[in-house]
Scaffold this motif. Sequence first.
Motif, PDB file in Angstrom:
ATOM      1  N   UNK A  14       0.714  -1.443   0.123  1.00  0.00           N
ATOM      2  CA  UNK A  14      -0.065   0.069  -0.059  1.00  0.00           C
ATOM      3  C   UNK A  14       0.450   1.808  -0.169  1.00  0.00           C
ATOM      4  N   UNK A  15       1.855   1.411   0.750  1.00  0.00           N
ATOM      5  CA  UNK A  15       2.386   2.559   1.158  1.00  0.00           C
ATOM      6  C   UNK A  15       3.451   3.109  -0.003  1.00  0.00           C
ATOM      7  N   UNK A  16       4.404   1.548  -0.357  1.00  0.00           N
ATOM      8  CA  UNK A  16       5.320   1.366  -0.862  1.00  0.00           C
ATOM      9  C   UNK A  16       6.652   0.783   0.086  1.00  0.00           C
ATOM     10  N   UNK A  17       8.095  -0.128  -0.286  1.00  0.00           N
ATOM     11  CA  UNK A  17       8.888  -0.189   0.542  1.00  0.00           C
ATOM     12  C   UNK A  17       9.672   1.098   1.327  1.00  0.00           C
ATOM     13  N   UNK A  18       9.873   2.214   0.464  1.00  0.00           N
ATOM     14  CA  UNK A  18      10.922   3.161   0.659  1.00  0.00           C
ATOM     15  C   UNK A  18      10.373   3.401   2.039  1.00  0.00           C
ATOM     16  N   UNK A  19       8.731   3.561   1.888  1.00  0.00           N
ATOM     17  CA  UNK A  19       8.076   4.867   3.261  1.00  0.00           C
ATOM     18  C   UNK A  19       7.659   3.658   4.560  1.00  0.00           C
ATOM     19  N   UNK A  20       8.161   3.006   4.322  1.00  0.00           N
ATOM     20  CA  UNK A  20       7.538   1.963   5.914  1.00  0.00           C
ATOM     21  C   UNK A  20       9.422   1.793   5.577  1.00  0.00           C
ATOM     22  N   UNK A  21      10.121   1.088   5.319  1.00  0.00           N
ATOM     23  CA  UNK A  21      12.050   1.810   5.441  1.00  0.00           C
ATOM     24  C   UNK A  21      12.129   3.100   5.780  1.00  0.00           C
ATOM     25  N   UNK A  22      11.021   4.004   6.099  1.00  0.00           N
ATOM     26  CA  UNK A  22      11.513   5.668   6.262  1.00  0.00           C
ATOM     27  C   UNK A  22      11.099   5.252   7.836  1.00  0.00           C
ATOM     28  N   UNK A  23      10.141   4.387   8.506  1.00  0.00           N
ATOM     29  CA  UNK A  23       9.040   4.611   9.053  1.00  0.00           C
ATOM     30  C   UNK A  23      11.004   4.438  10.762  1.00  0.00           C
ATOM     31  N   UNK A  24      10.528   5.476  11.564  1.00  0.00           N
ATOM     32  CA  UNK A  24      11.895   5.547  13.107  1.00  0.00           C
ATOM     33  C   UNK A  24      11.937   4.079  13.535  1.00  0.00           C
ATOM     34  N   UNK A  25      10.446   3.728  13.705  1.00  0.00           N
ATOM     35  CA  UNK A  25      10.081   2.166  14.714  1.00  0.00           C
ATOM     36  C   UNK A  25       9.175   1.571  13.820  1.00  0.00           C
ATOM     37  N   UNK A  26       9.303   0.198  13.823  1.00  0.00           N
ATOM     38  CA  UNK A  26       8.406  -1.059  13.643  1.00  0.00           C
ATOM     39  C   UNK A  26       7.846  -1.688  14.834  1.00  0.00           C
ATOM     40  N   UNK A  27       6.592  -1.821  15.250  1.00  0.00           N
ATOM     41  CA  UNK A  27       6.459  -2.430  16.438  1.00  0.00           C
ATOM     42  C   UNK A  27       5.273  -3.696  16.253  1.00  0.00           C
ATOM     43  N   UNK A  28       5.239  -5.207  16.583  1.00  0.00           N
ATOM     44  CA  UNK A  28       4.347  -6.239  15.726  1.00  0.00           C
ATOM     45  C   UNK A  28       3.810  -6.943  17.264  1.00  0.00           C
ATOM     46  N   UNK A  29       2.906  -6.367  17.444  1.00  0.00           N
ATOM     47  CA  UNK A  29       2.044  -6.906  18.578  1.00  0.00           C
ATOM     48  C   UNK A  29       1.582  -8.296  18.700  1.00  0.00           C
TER      49      UNK A  29
END
Length: 172
Positions: free
Chosen positions: A149-164
């Motif tokens: 949906x957002x693109x790999x570059x956008x996801x890479x730009x997240x400062x933190x990725x958390x999965x519950x």
Amino acid sequence: MDNGNPTKNTMLVMGSKGTGKHFALHEVVNHLFEEQVLKRNGVSTLDLGLYTTQEDEKLLLQDLFTALRSEDEVVVFENVEYCYPAYLVMISDLLTKGVLPLKKRYVMNNNQLMDTNNALMQQTISELTANDKYLVFLTGLKKSKVIDLLGAEVVKSFGDIVETKAFAHEDV
């Protein structure tokens, strides 16, 4: 985190329904407020599922403008999977660059964005900025779908990725 744009941080919080995404976010915000990292104990939430057609652009811009100008330091985006695709591109710019250039010029009128064609208008708004906010995406989608949906570059730009994750039966 200094991520090169006018956000404090961008975060992706993923997890199935019922795994505590909202609860965890509100607990973190509450803790950061108590520790005086945040000046306000609250979040502004944009339900991206409300903006599903091309005709919803003005409503999205108004709601985004309001959230970014609010006193809340945390802006939450939900229901990304229902959002009109062109708006995801706009929000991606905000996430990655901290700035969303607007196609039209706007002025404020009674706390509402009004588009204007008058070149002589003072104090026009031609972009929205992240205003040093924490931008948080909450989703029940898997990371691969978020990338779609957002693109790999956008996801890479997240400062933190958390999965519950769901609690195991013995943990409950």
